[in-house]
Enzyme design. Structure first.
Site, PDB file in Angstrom:
ATOM      1  CB  CYS A 102      -1.098   0.000   1.237  1.00 23.32           C
ATOM      2  SG  CYS A 102      -0.346   0.103   2.932  1.00 23.32           S
ATOM      3  CG  HIS A 129      -4.730  -0.325   3.655  1.00 25.61           C
ATOM      4  ND1 HIS A 129      -3.629  -1.169   2.778  1.00 25.61           N
ATOM      5  CD2 HIS A 129      -5.602  -0.101   2.582  1.00 25.61           C
ATOM      6  CE1 HIS A 129      -4.239  -1.162   1.485  1.00 25.61           C
ATOM      7  NE2 HIS A 129      -5.506  -0.519   1.348  1.00 25.61           N
ATOM      8  CG  HIS A 145      -7.009   0.236  -1.798  1.00 24.90           C
ATOM      9  ND1 HIS A 145      -6.807  -0.821  -0.990  1.00 24.90           N
ATOM     10  CD2 HIS A 145      -7.874   0.077  -2.603  1.00 24.90           C
ATOM     11  CE1 HIS A 145      -7.717  -1.554  -1.096  1.00 24.90           C
ATOM     12  NE2 HIS A 145      -8.298  -0.971  -2.183  1.00 24.90           N
TER      13      HIS A 145
END
Length: 254
Positions: free
Chosen positions: A158, A209, A221
Site C-alpha cells: 500500500c 493501510h 490502493h
C-alpha cells in the site's frame, strides 16, 4: 493582503515540477513484443528499460506493464499565487453489502511518533496540478499485482504504491510505511480528488493501510489482490476508516 508561501516538509519532500503522466509512460506488453522491439519503438535503450522496471533479464510476458519513459524531475516553483478552491465536503456514504476484506501484509519500514492533530491548508495551484497527475497515473496501474514491500510496477504494497505515484507526479519523497506517512500529513475535513485516505486496525493495531481518494465514494490502493479501486462505503473499509489527509508539500501557509 495575505501572502501564500509553499510549505515544504523537510522530512518527506522537495518539490519538483509537476511532470505530466500519460498513457505513454506505461506500455502493456503485447503478443510478439520483445524488450529490444519496445526499446526501439520508444527510442530508449534496452538497459534503460531494465533499470526503470527492475528487470534482471530480457524476458517479458503478455499484459506486463513497463515504464518506457524516464521519470521526469521538476524544478521547484518559485511562487504560489492562486490557491485552488477545495471541493465540497465528502460525507460518509451509506453502507454497501459486505465485501471480502482486502488485507495487506506488514511493511517493515521506519515509523514515526503519533503527531499532534493538525488541519491541512488549502491546496496551492501547483499542488492541485500534482494531484491531477498522480491520480491519472495511479489509474493506469490498476491491476498491478500485490508484492510485499514492493514499490515498482512489478508489484506494490500500500505505501509502496503511494510512494511510486507521487514520485511519478513530480514529488521527491522517501519510501516509508503508511503509519509514517500518516504522521507526516495533516487531516482534511473537505477532501479533494488526490488526497490520501487512511485506515486502522486491518492486519495490526493502529494505522495500517492507505490509498488515494479519487472521488465518487472511491479510493485507489494496493491491497492483497493488487492495485484496485474500492468504495469507501464498503462495510469493511468504512469500519476501519480514520481520516482524509494531505501531505504538507502540496499545501500553502497563510
Amino acid at each position: 493582503m495575505l501572502k501564500k508561501v509553499l510549505l515544504v516538509s523537510v522530512l518527506l519532500f522537495t518539490f519538483a515540477s509537476t511532470a505530466t503522466a500519460s498513457s505513454n509512460t506505461l506500455y502493456e506488453v503485447k503478443k510478439g513484443d520483445t524488450l529490444s522491439k519496445i526499446a526501439k519503438a520508444n527510442k530508449v535503450a534496452v538497459k534503460d528499460l531494465q533499470t526503470w522496471n527492475k528487470l534482471t533479464k530480457d524476458s517479458i510476458y503478455v499484459k506486463q506493464k513497463l515504464v518506457v519513459q524516464k521519470p521526469k524531475t521538476a524544478k521547484a516553483p518559485t511562487k504560489v499565487t492562486t490557491p485552488v478552491a477545495t471541493a465540497k465536503p465528502v460525507t460518509q456514504p451509506k453502507t454497501d453489502k459486505i465485501v471480502q476484506p482486502v488485507q495487506v501484509m506488514a511493511e517493515t519500514l521506519i515509523t514515526s511518533p503519533t503527531p499532534v492533530a493538525v488541519e491541512a491548508k488549502a491546496l496551492s495551484a501547483s499542488g492541485q496540478a500534482v494531484y491531477n497527475t498522480l491520480v491519472d497515473f495511479a489509474k493506469l496501474l490498476e491491476g498491478t499485482p500485490y508484492l510485499y514491500a514492493g514499490n515498482t510496477i512489478a508489484g506494490f504494497d500500500c505505501s509502496g504504491f503511494i510512494h511510486f505515484v507521487h514520485m511519478q507526479a513530480g514529488l521527491n519523497m522517501t519510501r516509508q510505511s503508511s503509519e509514517s506517512y500518516f504522521t507526516q500529513s495533516a487531516t482534511v475535513s473537505d477532501p479533494v480528488v488526490g488526497d490520501l485516505v487512511f485506515f486502522e486496525n486491518t492486519y495490526k493495531e493502529g494505522i495500517s493501510h492507505m490509498g488515494i481518494y479519487i472521488g465518487d465514494d472511491q479510493f485507489i490502493h494496493a491491497g492483497s489482490k493488487g492495485v484496485e479501486i474500492t468504495k469507501l462505503s464498503n462495510v469493511y473499509w468504512k469500519e476501519h476508516f480514520v481520516s482524509f489527509n494531505r501531505f504538507h508539500a502540496v499545501s500553502v501557509e497563510k
